[in-house]
Design a protein around this motif. Structure first.
Motif, mmCIF file in Angstrom:
data_model
loop_
_atom_site.group_PDB
_atom_site.id
_atom_site.type_symbol
_atom_site.label_atom_id
_atom_site.label_comp_id
_atom_site.label_asym_id
_atom_site.label_seq_id
_atom_site.Cartn_x
_atom_site.Cartn_y
_atom_site.Cartn_z
ATOM 1 N N SER A 61 0.822 -1.211 0.000
ATOM 2 C CA SER A 61 0.000 0.000 0.000
ATOM 3 C C SER A 61 0.857 1.262 0.000
ATOM 4 C CB SER A 61 -0.928 0.023 1.224
ATOM 5 O OG SER A 61 -0.181 -0.006 2.425
ATOM 6 N N LYS A 78 2.906 7.739 0.421
ATOM 7 C CA LYS A 78 1.700 7.245 -0.246
ATOM 8 C C LYS A 78 0.853 8.407 -0.732
ATOM 9 C CE LYS A 78 -2.500 4.515 0.542
ATOM 10 N NZ LYS A 78 -3.270 3.750 1.537
ATOM 11 N N SER A 79 0.752 9.436 0.089
ATOM 12 C CA SER A 79 -0.018 10.625 -0.253
ATOM 13 C C SER A 79 0.486 11.761 0.624
ATOM 14 C CB SER A 79 -1.516 10.404 -0.025
ATOM 15 O OG SER A 79 -1.785 10.255 1.368
ATOM 16 N N ASP A 80 -0.085 12.945 0.430
ATOM 17 C CA ASP A 80 0.314 14.083 1.255
ATOM 18 C C ASP A 80 0.043 13.842 2.738
ATOM 19 O OD1 ASP A 80 1.184 15.444 -0.933
ATOM 20 O OD2 ASP A 80 -0.632 16.629 -1.191
ATOM 21 N N SER A 81 -0.896 12.944 3.031
ATOM 22 C CA SER A 81 -1.271 12.715 4.424
ATOM 23 C C SER A 81 -0.815 11.352 4.946
ATOM 24 C CB SER A 81 -2.797 12.838 4.575
ATOM 25 O OG SER A 81 -3.453 11.886 3.747
ATOM 26 N N ASP A 82 -0.029 10.622 4.175
ATOM 27 C CA ASP A 82 0.363 9.275 4.580
ATOM 28 C C ASP A 82 1.818 9.036 4.174
ATOM 29 O OD1 ASP A 82 0.548 6.642 5.294
ATOM 30 O OD2 ASP A 82 -1.014 5.911 3.960
ATOM 31 N N LYS A 83 2.721 9.100 5.158
ATOM 32 C CA LYS A 83 4.148 8.974 4.883
ATOM 33 C C LYS A 83 4.817 8.136 5.980
ATOM 34 C CE LYS A 83 4.305 13.727 3.039
ATOM 35 N NZ LYS A 83 3.002 14.224 3.504
ATOM 36 N N LYS A 195 -7.648 15.085 7.462
ATOM 37 C CA LYS A 195 -8.213 14.154 6.484
ATOM 38 C C LYS A 195 -8.585 12.820 7.094
ATOM 39 C CE LYS A 195 -5.639 16.203 2.646
ATOM 40 N NZ LYS A 195 -4.687 15.965 1.526
ATOM 41 N N ASP A 202 -2.688 3.230 10.462
ATOM 42 C CA ASP A 202 -1.401 3.708 9.953
ATOM 43 C C ASP A 202 -0.287 3.463 10.963
ATOM 44 O OD1 ASP A 202 -2.091 5.249 7.334
ATOM 45 O OD2 ASP A 202 -3.591 5.907 8.772
#
Length: 219
Positions: A61, A78-83, A195, A202
């Motif tokens: 993912s 993964k995204s701006d909100s998932d690192k 978000k 996570d």
């Protein structure tokens, strides 16, 4: 009456088998695992340039390859909100001080430095002492209601506080501080609270990565 009742039960069972997946001695598969299909859920990644070499199991993912793998900074985005990030700090910024400073030189001093930031609106919770591949480590969750730029540290290529990492009001971080042969390794997972309010999935994924991490033996 008993014979008629048994006949009715048998008829009902046959109708059920005709209209659904009727199996004997097995359990129905979940919708996420269709029959005859296998999906790899993770890959093993070996760091390429990171100064503390390691291998880690990475959920697909996050993507099979990191967005960056340098001598002091390794990160999946993964995204701006998932690192998920791994950092060997070369400098830190202290609140109220405009200039970068040398990072605390030991695992214990670095942890003490982070805890001191409660005086500047840092909020630490869920602190746990553990190990990562046998090395002493501490896990803690960090949030803030005031920007704390650069308190986690800067990679070598950072030229400004904007290129460094810290706590921000819209983020929750699960942070791991690891003592690796006298070097301070800082790793964390980032969740954007604007978000996604639930951080559990996570953070659990991040801690699973830490459990899989294996450092290369000294050369």
């Amino acid at each position: 009456m008993v014979t008629r009742r048994r006949l009715m039960v048998a008829l009902a069972a046959s109708v059920l088998c005709a209209t659904s997946a009727c199996t004997t001695g097995s359990t129905a598969e979940s919708p996420s695992s269709p029959a005859g299909r296998t999906t790899a859920s993770s890959v093993t990644y070996a760091s390429k340039a990171f100064a503390v070499p390691f291998t880690v199991t990475v959920p697909t993912s996050l993507g099979p390859r990191p967005a960056s793998d340098t001598r002091t900074f390794l990160t999946w985005v993964k995204s701006d909100s998932d690192k998920v990030r791994f950092l060997l700090p070369t400098a830190v910024y202290r609140p109220g001080h405009p200039n970068r400073q040398k990072p605390p030189g030991s695992y214990e001093k670095y942890l003490a430095f982070l805890r001191e930031q409660v005086e500047y609106h840092a909020k630490w919770r869920n602190e746990v002492e553990t190990t990562v591949d046998g090395r002493p480590a501490t896990l803690l969750t960090g949030t803030t209601d005031w920007p704390l730029d650069g308190i986690l540290g800067c990679p070598a290529e950072a030229e400004d506080v904007a290129d460094c990492y810290g706590l921000q009001p819209d983020l929750a971080l699960r942070v791991a501080v690891v003592d690796v042969a006298g070097k301070v390794l800082v790793a964390w997972s980032t969740v954007n609270l604007e978000k996604e309010r639930d951080t559990s999935a996570d953070f659990a994924r991040f801690e699973g990565m830490l459990r899989s991490l294996r450092f290369a033996p000294p050369s």
